[in-house]
Scaffold this motif. Structure first.
Motif, PDB file in Angstrom:
ATOM      1  N   ASN A   3      55.531  15.799  41.074  1.00  0.00           N
ATOM      2  CA  ASN A   3      56.386  14.718  40.591  1.00  0.00           C
ATOM      3  C   ASN A   3      57.133  15.251  39.375  1.00  0.00           C
ATOM      4  OD1 ASN A   3      57.481  12.441  39.330  1.00  0.00           O
ATOM      5  ND2 ASN A   3      55.843  11.110  40.088  1.00  0.00           N
ATOM      6  N   ALA A   4      58.423  15.512  39.548  1.00  0.00           N
ATOM      7  CA  ALA A   4      59.203  16.114  38.470  1.00  0.00           C
ATOM      8  C   ALA A   4      59.296  15.198  37.250  1.00  0.00           C
ATOM      9  CB  ALA A   4      60.604  16.453  38.974  1.00  0.00           C
ATOM     10  N   ASN A   5      59.212  13.899  37.469  1.00  0.00           N
ATOM     11  CA  ASN A   5      59.330  12.951  36.354  1.00  0.00           C
ATOM     12  C   ASN A   5      58.102  12.981  35.447  1.00  0.00           C
ATOM     13  OD1 ASN A   5      61.860  12.005  37.211  1.00  0.00           O
ATOM     14  ND2 ASN A   5      60.897  10.589  38.656  1.00  0.00           N
ATOM     15  N   SER A   6      56.920  13.095  36.058  1.00  0.00           N
ATOM     16  CA  SER A   6      55.690  13.078  35.272  1.00  0.00           C
ATOM     17  C   SER A   6      55.147  14.480  35.003  1.00  0.00           C
ATOM     18  CB  SER A   6      54.613  12.261  35.997  1.00  0.00           C
ATOM     19  OG  SER A   6      54.260  12.880  37.227  1.00  0.00           O
ATOM     20  N   VAL A  64      50.790  16.840  39.597  1.00  0.00           N
ATOM     21  CA  VAL A  64      50.654  17.011  41.036  1.00  0.00           C
ATOM     22  C   VAL A  64      50.494  15.624  41.655  1.00  0.00           C
ATOM     23  CG1 VAL A  64      49.327  18.061  42.892  1.00  0.00           C
ATOM     24  CG2 VAL A  64      49.556  19.246  40.707  1.00  0.00           C
ATOM     25  N   GLN A  65      51.440  15.242  42.487  1.00  0.00           N
ATOM     26  CA  GLN A  65      51.418  13.911  43.095  1.00  0.00           C
ATOM     27  C   GLN A  65      50.535  13.862  44.326  1.00  0.00           C
ATOM     28  OE1 GLN A  65      52.902  11.272  41.728  1.00  0.00           O
ATOM     29  NE2 GLN A  65      52.105   9.884  43.295  1.00  0.00           N
ATOM     30  N   VAL A  66      50.496  14.983  45.083  1.00  0.00           N
ATOM     31  CA  VAL A  66      49.715  15.003  46.317  1.00  0.00           C
ATOM     32  C   VAL A  66      49.256  16.424  46.605  1.00  0.00           C
ATOM     33  CG1 VAL A  66      51.779  15.324  47.743  1.00  0.00           C
ATOM     34  CG2 VAL A  66      49.710  14.351  48.772  1.00  0.00           C
ATOM     35  N   PHE A  67      48.072  16.514  47.197  1.00  0.00           N
ATOM     36  CA  PHE A  67      47.579  17.792  47.700  1.00  0.00           C
ATOM     37  C   PHE A  67      47.139  17.574  49.132  1.00  0.00           C
ATOM     38  CE2 PHE A  67      44.558  21.246  48.391  1.00  0.00           C
ATOM     39  CZ  PHE A  67      45.285  22.329  47.908  1.00  0.00           C
ATOM     40  N   LEU A  68      47.772  18.282  50.051  1.00  0.00           N
ATOM     41  CA  LEU A  68      47.455  18.183  51.478  1.00  0.00           C
ATOM     42  C   LEU A  68      46.799  19.484  51.894  1.00  0.00           C
ATOM     43  CD1 LEU A  68      49.775  16.972  54.362  1.00  0.00           C
ATOM     44  CD2 LEU A  68      48.734  19.240  54.470  1.00  0.00           C
ATOM     45  N   ASP A  69      45.646  19.396  52.548  1.00  0.00           N
ATOM     46  CA  ASP A  69      45.005  20.618  53.032  1.00  0.00           C
ATOM     47  C   ASP A  69      44.551  20.447  54.471  1.00  0.00           C
ATOM     48  OD1 ASP A  69      41.762  20.130  52.836  1.00  0.00           O
ATOM     49  OD2 ASP A  69      42.815  19.092  51.219  1.00  0.00           O
TER      50      ASP A  69
END
Length: 269
Positions: free
Chosen positions: A227-230, A233-238
């Motif tokens: 998330n460039a605004n905050s 890391v907004q999400v981690f998909l594995d």
């Protein structure tokens, strides 16, 4: 072209989707013959409901009856397989709907199908470090780790464990933007010195990396969306899906071919 059957395909889809037990029953009958009692126990539907469902299936020629047993015809098995595929597709879409914007774009070669059966960890108000914690759990279980992307928000919170794992022998290669490598080395010089001297860490530099991160572990690959605004890391998909692994390996290799060793970056010497 509808020929003699004037029923729209949507009518049959609606019939199956209107009640959970119908798809369950048809899939079960495609697996092997079953009795009414079997289907009632499996679906937890009433006897009368199962009876109506079987009559509708027979009317559509999806099943045949043999005494007290029912089994799917070739037509019924075909429909059951298609509905299972459709349900899995919608389940994947629902899982990725709120996080798709943070994942690699379609132009990168990453497809929605690669997210099927993936573990998706999204940051929330109650658990803002959920994605980082999921990443850390996979880091503990791998003997080889590779990463390409903008990694500060993902790796910085794990700097102690990452440093310890590298010194203990985890083969690690990280492809960073020069600015990120400069920041990490200057800010965490004590954390970087021993890993760099251990011989288990290789850092390469690339000037045009994607906004997302790609992690390669022994058995799984991970994608981190920022998330460039905050700046978090907004999400981690594995996932351990072979097609996702192939995409991740190819993506990593394409950037690695264009990257240069850290030692050649005079600004960081």
């Amino acid at each position: 072209m509808l020929s003699r059957n004037t029923r729209s395909p949507i009518d049959d889809i609606e019939f199956l989707a209107r009640s959970d037990h119908r798809v369950t029953a048809l899939v079960a009958l495609a697996e092997r013959p079953r009795s009414r009692a079997d289907l009632q126990e499996l679906t937890e539907a009433s006897t009368s409901t199962i009876g109506r469902t079987l009559r509708e299936f027979e009317h559509r020629r999806w099943i045949r009856r043999d005494g007290h047993q029912f089994e799917a015809t070739q037509l019924g098995a075909f429909v059951a397989s298609g509905m299972q595929d459709l349900i899995e597709l919608i389940e994947t879409e629902q899982t990725l709907r709120d996080v798709w914007q943070w994942l690699p774009p379609e132009a990168s070669g990453f497809t929605l199908e690669m997210g099927t059966d993936a573990v998706v960890t999204e940051a929330s108000i109650d658990d803002p470090y959920g994605p980082v914690n999921r990443f850390a759990s996979l880091l503990r279980e791998t003997d080889r780790f590779r990463f390409v992307g903008f990694d500060v928000a993902l790796l910085e919170p794990c700097k102690d464990e990452l440093s310890r794992r590298i010194v203990d022998g985890m083969d690690t290669e990280i492809i960073d933007p020069p600015s990120v490598a400069r920041y990490i080395i200057s800010t965490y010089s004590e954390h970087c010195a021993e890993p760099l001297e251990s011989g288990h860490l290789t850092v390469r530099l690339h000037d045009d990396l994607p906004a997302y991160g790609v992690s390669l572990f022994d058995d799984r690959i991970g994608i981190s969306g920022y998330n460039a605004n905050s700046g978090t890391v907004q999400v981690f998909l594995d996932t351990d899906a072979p097609d996702a692994r192939e995409w991740a390996e190819s993506t990593y290799d394409s950037y690695r071919r264009e990257a240069r060793p850290l030692a050649l970056e005079t600004a960081i010497e």
